[in-house]
Scaffold this motif. Structure first.
Motif, PDB file in Angstrom:
ATOM      1  N   PHE A   1      24.657 -15.782 -30.397  1.00 33.71           N
ATOM      2  CA  PHE A   1      25.496 -15.473 -31.557  1.00 33.71           C
ATOM      3  C   PHE A   1      24.936 -14.261 -32.282  1.00 33.71           C
ATOM      4  N   GLU A   2      25.821 -13.323 -32.571  1.00 36.24           N
ATOM      5  CA  GLU A   2      25.403 -12.081 -33.242  1.00 36.24           C
ATOM      6  C   GLU A   2      26.344 -11.816 -34.417  1.00 36.24           C
ATOM      7  N   ALA A   3      25.736 -11.647 -35.588  1.00 38.27           N
ATOM      8  CA  ALA A   3      26.535 -11.417 -36.796  1.00 38.27           C
ATOM      9  C   ALA A   3      27.253 -10.065 -36.758  1.00 38.27           C
ATOM     10  N   GLY A   4      26.645  -9.080 -36.123  1.00 37.20           N
ATOM     11  CA  GLY A   4      27.250  -7.752 -36.082  1.00 37.20           C
ATOM     12  C   GLY A   4      28.425  -7.682 -35.128  1.00 37.20           C
TER      13      GLY A   4
ATOM     14  N   GLY B   1      19.828  -8.233 -30.707  1.00 32.44           N
ATOM     15  CA  GLY B   1      19.059  -6.995 -30.671  1.00 32.44           C
ATOM     16  C   GLY B   1      18.250  -6.985 -29.378  1.00 32.44           C
ATOM     17  N   PHE B   2      17.226  -6.154 -29.337  1.00 37.17           N
ATOM     18  CA  PHE B   2      16.418  -6.070 -28.111  1.00 37.17           C
ATOM     19  C   PHE B   2      15.820  -7.430 -27.739  1.00 37.17           C
ATOM     20  N   ALA B   3      15.485  -8.249 -28.760  1.00 42.92           N
ATOM     21  CA  ALA B   3      14.881  -9.551 -28.471  1.00 42.92           C
ATOM     22  C   ALA B   3      15.907 -10.503 -27.849  1.00 42.92           C
ATOM     23  N   GLY B   4      17.071 -10.614 -28.484  1.00 45.62           N
ATOM     24  CA  GLY B   4      18.088 -11.534 -27.985  1.00 45.62           C
ATOM     25  C   GLY B   4      18.592 -11.142 -26.604  1.00 45.62           C
TER      26      GLY B   4
ATOM     27  N   GLY C   1      22.612  -4.664 -30.218  1.00 47.96           N
ATOM     28  CA  GLY C   1      21.636  -3.600 -30.488  1.00 47.96           C
ATOM     29  C   GLY C   1      20.814  -3.820 -31.754  1.00 47.96           C
ATOM     30  N   GLY C   2      21.258  -4.772 -32.612  1.00 49.54           N
ATOM     31  CA  GLY C   2      20.449  -5.142 -33.782  1.00 49.54           C
ATOM     32  C   GLY C   2      20.167  -3.946 -34.674  1.00 49.54           C
ATOM     33  N   THR C   3      18.889  -3.693 -34.898  1.00 49.92           N
ATOM     34  CA  THR C   3      18.444  -2.565 -35.724  1.00 49.92           C
ATOM     35  C   THR C   3      19.242  -1.303 -35.444  1.00 49.92           C
ATOM     36  N   TRP C   4      19.492  -1.044 -34.171  1.00 45.85           N
ATOM     37  CA  TRP C   4      20.086   0.237 -33.775  1.00 45.85           C
ATOM     38  C   TRP C   4      21.599   0.189 -33.831  1.00 45.85           C
ATOM     39  N   TYR C   5      22.152  -0.981 -34.068  1.00 45.18           N
ATOM     40  CA  TYR C   5      23.572  -1.114 -34.377  1.00 45.18           C
ATOM     41  C   TYR C   5      23.800  -0.861 -35.873  1.00 45.18           C
ATOM     42  N   TRP C   6      22.915  -1.429 -36.697  1.00 45.87           N
ATOM     43  CA  TRP C   6      23.142  -1.419 -38.141  1.00 45.87           C
ATOM     44  C   TRP C   6      22.670  -0.128 -38.813  1.00 45.87           C
ATOM     45  N   ASN C   7      21.521   0.392 -38.426  1.00 46.23           N
ATOM     46  CA  ASN C   7      20.877   1.494 -39.171  1.00 46.23           C
ATOM     47  C   ASN C   7      21.331   2.849 -38.629  1.00 46.23           C
TER      48      ASN C   7
ATOM     49  N   ARG D   1      15.896   7.491 -36.394  1.00 48.47           N
ATOM     50  CA  ARG D   1      15.337   7.591 -35.037  1.00 48.47           C
ATOM     51  C   ARG D   1      14.072   6.756 -34.985  1.00 48.47           C
ATOM     52  N   CYS D   2      13.594   6.482 -33.796  1.00 49.34           N
ATOM     53  CA  CYS D   2      12.381   5.666 -33.710  1.00 49.34           C
ATOM     54  C   CYS D   2      11.150   6.548 -33.933  1.00 49.34           C
ATOM     55  N   ASP D   3      10.059   5.898 -34.290  1.00 46.25           N
ATOM     56  CA  ASP D   3       8.811   6.642 -34.474  1.00 46.25           C
ATOM     57  C   ASP D   3       7.740   6.167 -33.485  1.00 46.25           C
ATOM     58  N   VAL D   4       8.202   5.464 -32.475  1.00 45.04           N
ATOM     59  CA  VAL D   4       7.365   5.182 -31.306  1.00 45.04           C
ATOM     60  C   VAL D   4       8.050   5.917 -30.161  1.00 45.04           C
TER      61      VAL D   4
ATOM     62  N   ASN E   1       4.173  -1.731 -31.451  1.00 45.64           N
ATOM     63  CA  ASN E   1       5.373  -1.265 -30.753  1.00 45.64           C
ATOM     64  C   ASN E   1       6.183  -2.522 -30.456  1.00 45.64           C
ATOM     65  N   MET E   2       7.310  -2.647 -31.147  1.00 44.79           N
ATOM     66  CA  MET E   2       8.023  -3.924 -31.133  1.00 44.79           C
ATOM     67  C   MET E   2       8.543  -4.320 -29.752  1.00 44.79           C
ATOM     68  N   LEU E   3       8.837  -3.312 -28.925  1.00 45.24           N
ATOM     69  CA  LEU E   3       9.359  -3.664 -27.599  1.00 45.24           C
ATOM     70  C   LEU E   3       8.313  -4.420 -26.785  1.00 45.24           C
TER      71      LEU E   3
ATOM     72  N   ARG F   1      28.141 -15.307 -37.245  1.00 51.34           N
ATOM     73  CA  ARG F   1      26.861 -15.546 -37.932  1.00 51.34           C
ATOM     74  C   ARG F   1      26.505 -17.016 -37.817  1.00 51.34           C
ATOM     75  N   VAL F   2      25.284 -17.302 -37.496  1.00 50.24           N
ATOM     76  CA  VAL F   2      24.818 -18.692 -37.510  1.00 50.24           C
ATOM     77  C   VAL F   2      24.473 -19.044 -38.947  1.00 50.24           C
ATOM     78  N   THR F   3      25.082 -20.103 -39.435  1.00 45.58           N
ATOM     79  CA  THR F   3      24.861 -20.477 -40.837  1.00 45.58           C
ATOM     80  C   THR F   3      23.881 -21.638 -40.976  1.00 45.58           C
TER      81      THR F   3
ATOM     82  N   GLU G   1       7.703   4.737 -24.521  1.00 43.46           N
ATOM     83  CA  GLU G   1       6.986   3.490 -24.812  1.00 43.46           C
ATOM     84  C   GLU G   1       7.903   2.486 -25.498  1.00 43.46           C
ATOM     85  N   TYR G   2       8.841   2.987 -26.308  1.00 44.96           N
ATOM     86  CA  TYR G   2       9.763   2.100 -27.019  1.00 44.96           C
ATOM     87  C   TYR G   2      10.972   1.833 -26.118  1.00 44.96           C
ATOM     88  N   SER G   3      10.736   1.105 -25.053  1.00 47.69           N
ATOM     89  CA  SER G   3      11.793   0.791 -24.092  1.00 47.69           C
ATOM     90  C   SER G   3      11.314  -0.407 -23.277  1.00 47.69           C
TER      91      SER G   3
HETATM   92  P1  FAD Z   1      16.988  -6.817 -34.591  1.00 46.28           P
HETATM   93  O1  FAD Z   1      17.182  -5.565 -33.861  1.00 46.28           O
HETATM   94  O2  FAD Z   1      16.844  -6.756 -36.066  1.00 46.28           O
HETATM   95  O3  FAD Z   1      18.185  -7.777 -34.189  1.00 46.28           O
HETATM   96  C1  FAD Z   1      18.371  -9.002 -34.819  1.00 46.28           C
HETATM   97  C2  FAD Z   1      19.844  -9.313 -34.774  1.00 46.28           C
HETATM   98  O4  FAD Z   1      20.033 -10.649 -35.240  1.00 46.28           O
HETATM   99  C3  FAD Z   1      20.667  -8.434 -35.706  1.00 46.28           C
HETATM  100  O5  FAD Z   1      21.648  -7.754 -34.966  1.00 46.28           O
HETATM  101  C4  FAD Z   1      21.284  -9.399 -36.697  1.00 46.28           C
HETATM  102  O6  FAD Z   1      22.618  -9.049 -37.027  1.00 46.28           O
HETATM  103  C5  FAD Z   1      21.232 -10.700 -35.938  1.00 46.28           C
HETATM  104  N1  FAD Z   1      21.191 -11.847 -36.833  1.00 46.28           N
HETATM  105  C6  FAD Z   1      20.306 -12.096 -37.836  1.00 46.28           C
HETATM  106  N2  FAD Z   1      20.608 -13.266 -38.433  1.00 46.28           N
HETATM  107  C7  FAD Z   1      21.679 -13.745 -37.785  1.00 46.28           C
HETATM  108  C8  FAD Z   1      22.455 -14.927 -37.933  1.00 46.28           C
HETATM  109  N3  FAD Z   1      22.184 -15.848 -38.884  1.00 46.28           N
HETATM  110  N4  FAD Z   1      23.495 -15.131 -37.096  1.00 46.28           N
HETATM  111  C9  FAD Z   1      23.786 -14.225 -36.127  1.00 46.28           C
HETATM  112  N5  FAD Z   1      23.101 -13.091 -35.954  1.00 46.28           N
HETATM  113  C10 FAD Z   1      22.059 -12.863 -36.766  1.00 46.28           C
HETATM  114  N6  FAD Z   1      10.051  -0.753 -34.284  1.00 46.28           N
HETATM  115  C11 FAD Z   1       9.256  -0.040 -33.457  1.00 46.28           C
HETATM  116  O7  FAD Z   1       8.431  -0.631 -32.760  1.00 46.28           O
HETATM  117  N7  FAD Z   1       9.374   1.301 -33.368  1.00 46.28           N
HETATM  118  C12 FAD Z   1      10.257   2.000 -34.101  1.00 46.28           C
HETATM  119  O8  FAD Z   1      10.316   3.205 -34.011  1.00 46.28           O
HETATM  120  C13 FAD Z   1      11.095   1.278 -34.997  1.00 46.28           C
HETATM  121  N8  FAD Z   1      12.022   1.912 -35.743  1.00 46.28           N
HETATM  122  C14 FAD Z   1      12.790   1.189 -36.608  1.00 46.28           C
HETATM  123  C15 FAD Z   1      13.745   1.860 -37.366  1.00 46.28           C
HETATM  124  C16 FAD Z   1      14.502   1.175 -38.292  1.00 46.28           C
HETATM  125  C17 FAD Z   1      15.549   1.897 -39.086  1.00 46.28           C
HETATM  126  C18 FAD Z   1      14.279  -0.205 -38.493  1.00 46.28           C
HETATM  127  C19 FAD Z   1      15.064  -0.960 -39.530  1.00 46.28           C
HETATM  128  C20 FAD Z   1      13.374  -0.881 -37.717  1.00 46.28           C
HETATM  129  C21 FAD Z   1      12.635  -0.196 -36.750  1.00 46.28           C
HETATM  130  N9  FAD Z   1      11.725  -0.842 -35.925  1.00 46.28           N
HETATM  131  C22 FAD Z   1      10.951  -0.123 -35.056  1.00 46.28           C
HETATM  132  C23 FAD Z   1      11.674  -2.288 -35.915  1.00 46.28           C
HETATM  133  C24 FAD Z   1      12.879  -2.844 -35.106  1.00 46.28           C
HETATM  134  O9  FAD Z   1      13.492  -3.769 -35.931  1.00 46.28           O
HETATM  135  C25 FAD Z   1      12.405  -3.414 -33.784  1.00 46.28           C
HETATM  136  O10 FAD Z   1      11.808  -2.382 -33.027  1.00 46.28           O
HETATM  137  C26 FAD Z   1      13.478  -4.026 -32.887  1.00 46.28           C
HETATM  138  O11 FAD Z   1      14.630  -3.245 -32.807  1.00 46.28           O
HETATM  139  C27 FAD Z   1      13.787  -5.426 -33.339  1.00 46.28           C
HETATM  140  O12 FAD Z   1      14.614  -6.052 -32.392  1.00 46.28           O
HETATM  141  P2  FAD Z   1      15.055  -7.574 -32.617  1.00 46.28           P
HETATM  142  O13 FAD Z   1      16.022  -7.891 -31.572  1.00 46.28           O
HETATM  143  O14 FAD Z   1      13.841  -8.404 -32.747  1.00 46.28           O
HETATM  144  O15 FAD Z   1      15.710  -7.602 -34.058  1.00 46.28           O
END
Ligand code: FAD
Ligand code: NAP
Length: 533
Positions: A35-38, A15-18, A42-48, A54-57, A436-438, A108-110, A61-63
């Protein structure tokens, strides 16, 4: 392509963090496998991908802020962009920084097991491959593991069951169908108005009424975007040092000192702005003093009653069992208005809980409602779910699940005592989901990257929090949480949405800016509270 069996770093999650963590590791000259399970990044934005996601930030700012070039070249189309646009942005980042070659999808990391003799992590994937790495960074997301639903009978339902967090990529056509949506958190509240546009009948099952404010989403005009781009560095810096990673003036006035007319004007103004931050920023004590909070909550309840024509439905939709903001509030587009449509029905589960799901529909004390489709908008095993679904073992084989049996413990939300060279991005004990998670993601990735640079430079083999530093931090996180109104709600921040989950206020509410300062001081003080060997 041949992959290293012993990279310097394993990153879990793309996701954005990785993605950003990988980019920074490249800059440090460290090899990494992500390693990405999906099946996509894109994480959140791949799955949901549910309708209305849509985002609520705000997009501006959410970039990411780490690349001024990226900031300048990317054009957002909306104030609150929809999921496809945010996913396109993540994909653009992956292409632009050539990240894909180190990311393995559908993997997926197990398990991740620390070996004291070699000072390396052994990381095993769902393909049966085991790689070893000196460092393991968990970018697994706070809201990535949907919670298991405890409603009996779901398997018996004859029609399709959709989860907002695992939405089919091809989309779903609800035209002419009878649909049940279970859950009225942000995902439910965003999806209900859009599903209602298609469905023949829509029944919304609400356990807890939530506070939702109108998003007032709109296309981003060129002037707004240009102005931000011209001053981006200053905005970003302000966000980094703000309480929630959002730019805005901080209130100093108490709601209790304002006259009813002044309060009304302040709340009206916040309501008109279409922003969660605006309502929180009306007065300094909204999150601290229940009397101030009640004033904001009353205002919102009043707006719900003004909007929803059926008084009984309005009453059920008006939140009454928790203070405003103590469960994450929502931004919506036409949510309350949707209940004025004759084909949309609200079931108040506080009065008539769901008993079971049958082959045909949903049964409450009022009987069975037959539906063609069930949509679960029932949320996540937040903050700890993704981490604990991996078998993570630290020194002496200690399982993270055991270390966290009474709730998550960590130092700064970055590392866990007994788990050397392990880092969590936006882990429990950090501001993460309260911000704001970003902004929080970038801060963690930057901190981790600087830390790795120091370890590499000085040939330090391991870093790990001391038990005492961890204990003190956990106590501090709990103390500041308790000083607020947050513990008054049964929220996912506390693990209350998952039966049996320990009730611990997981995020750190001390504020993004204050927290950043603490992290920076810890690093400047040669990683005070960590043992380096
Ligand atoms: P994620 O995007 O969740 O990515 C984590 C990734 O890790 C996933 O793709 C997952 O498949 C992978 N993963 C997990 N476990 C494993 C494993 N064991 N092996 C391999 N891969 C694995 N935040 C805001 O600040 N503003 C917003 O507007 C906002 N809107 C959101 C809307 C929705 C619908 C949701 C669910 C969340 C929202 N969030 C929002 C929070 C959002 O999760 C974060 O903003 C941000 O996208 C998180 O990024 P991330 O990379 O930390 O995690
Ligand atoms: P959520 O906020 O946890 O909401 C889940 C909903 O399902 C709640 O109404 C919950 O009721 C209900 N529920 C859970 N189990 C149930 C059961 N057994 N029976 C009946 N109802 C049940 O989850 P979410 O809506 O997916 O949102 C999670 C978080 O993701 C948000 O808080 C936010 O941080 C983020 N998010 C943001 C946006 C956005 O606007 N940008 C959109 C979606 C998600 P209770 O409240 O009673 O538990």
């Amino acid at each position: 392509m041949s992959r290293q069996s012993s990279p310097d770093v394993v990153v879990v999650g793309a996701g954005f963090a990785g993605l950003y963590q990988l980019h920074r590791l490249r800059g440090l000259g460290l090899s990494a496998r992500v390693f990405e399970a999906g099946s996509g990044i894109g994480g959140t934005w791949y799955w949901n991908r549910y309708p209305g996601a849509r985002c609520d930030v705000e997009s501006l700012e959410y970039s990411y802020s780490f690349s001024p070039e990226l900031e300048q070249e990317w054009e957002w189309t909306e104030r609150y962009p929809a999921q496809p646009e945010i996913l396109r942005y993540a994909e653009h980042v992956a292409e632009r920084f050539d990240l894909r070659r180190d990311i393995e999808l559908d993997t997926r990391v197990t398990s991740a097991v620390w070996d004291d003799d070699t000072s390396r992590w052994s990381v095993t994937t769902s393909h049966g491959e085991t790689v070893t790495a000196r460092y393991c960074v968990f970018a697994t997301g706070c809201l990535s593991r949907p919670k298991d639903l405890e409603i009996p009978g779901l398997d018996a339902f004859a029609g399709p069951v959709y989860s907002t967090a695992r939405w089919p990529h091809a989309g779903v056509d609800f035209t002419g169908r009878r649909v049940a949506v279970i859950g009225t958190g942000s995902s439910g509240i965003q999806s209900v108005p859009v599903i209602a546009e298609q469905a023949a009948e829509l029944t919304v099952y609400q356990r807890t009424a939530n506070y939702s404010l109108p998003a007032r989403n709109r296309p981003l005009d060129a002037r707004t975007q240009d102005e931000r781009k011209a001053n981006y560095a200053a905005y970003r810096e302000a966000a980094r040092h703000s309480p929630a990673g959002l730019v805005g003036d901080l209130p100093t006035e108490s709601a209790l000192d304002a006259s009813p007319e002044q309060r009304r004007a302040a709340f009206d103004d916040a309501w008109a702005q279409g922003s969660l931050g605006a309502m929180r920023r009306t007065y300094a004590d909204i999150g601290l003093d229940i009397r101030a909070n009640d004033m904001a909550a009353d205002f919102i309840r009043g707006r719900i009653r003004d909007t929803v024509t059926d008084p009984a439905t309005a009453e059920a939709l008006a939140p009454s069992d928790h203070p405003f903001g103590t469960k994450r509030p929502c931004l919506d587009t036409g949510y309350y208005e949707t209940f004025n449509s004759p084909h949309v029905h609200l079931v108040d589960l506080k009065k008539t809980p769901i008993e079971r799901i049958t082959e045909r529909g949903v049964v409450t004390a009022d009987g069975e409602v037959e539906v063609d489709d069930v949509v679960l908008a029932t949320g996540f095993d937040a903050m700890t779910g993704a981490l604990l679904s991996i078998d993570i073992r630290g020194r002496d084989g200690q399982a993270l699940a055991d270390a966290w049996a009474d709730g998550p413990v960590s130092y700064l939300g970055l590392g866990v005592a007994g788990f050397p060279n392990l880092f969590t991005i936006t882990g429990p004990g950090s501001p993460s989901v309260l911000s704001n998670m970003l902004v929080s993601i970038e801060q963690h990735v930057d901190w981790i990257s600087e830390c790795l640079a120091r370890l590499e430079r000085d040939r330090v083999a391991t870093i790990e929090p001391t038990p005492q530093a961890q204990k003190d931090w956990v106590a501090h996180v709990a103390e500041v949480g308790e000083a607020t109104l947050y513990p008054l709600a049964k929220s996912w921040y506390l693990g209350a949405n998952v039966p049996g989950k320990p009730r611990v206020f997981m995020p750190y509410i001390g504020g993004v800016g204050a927290y950043r300062q603490i992290c920076d001081e810890v690093a400047a003080d040669d990683y005070r509270g960590f043992t380096l060997q």
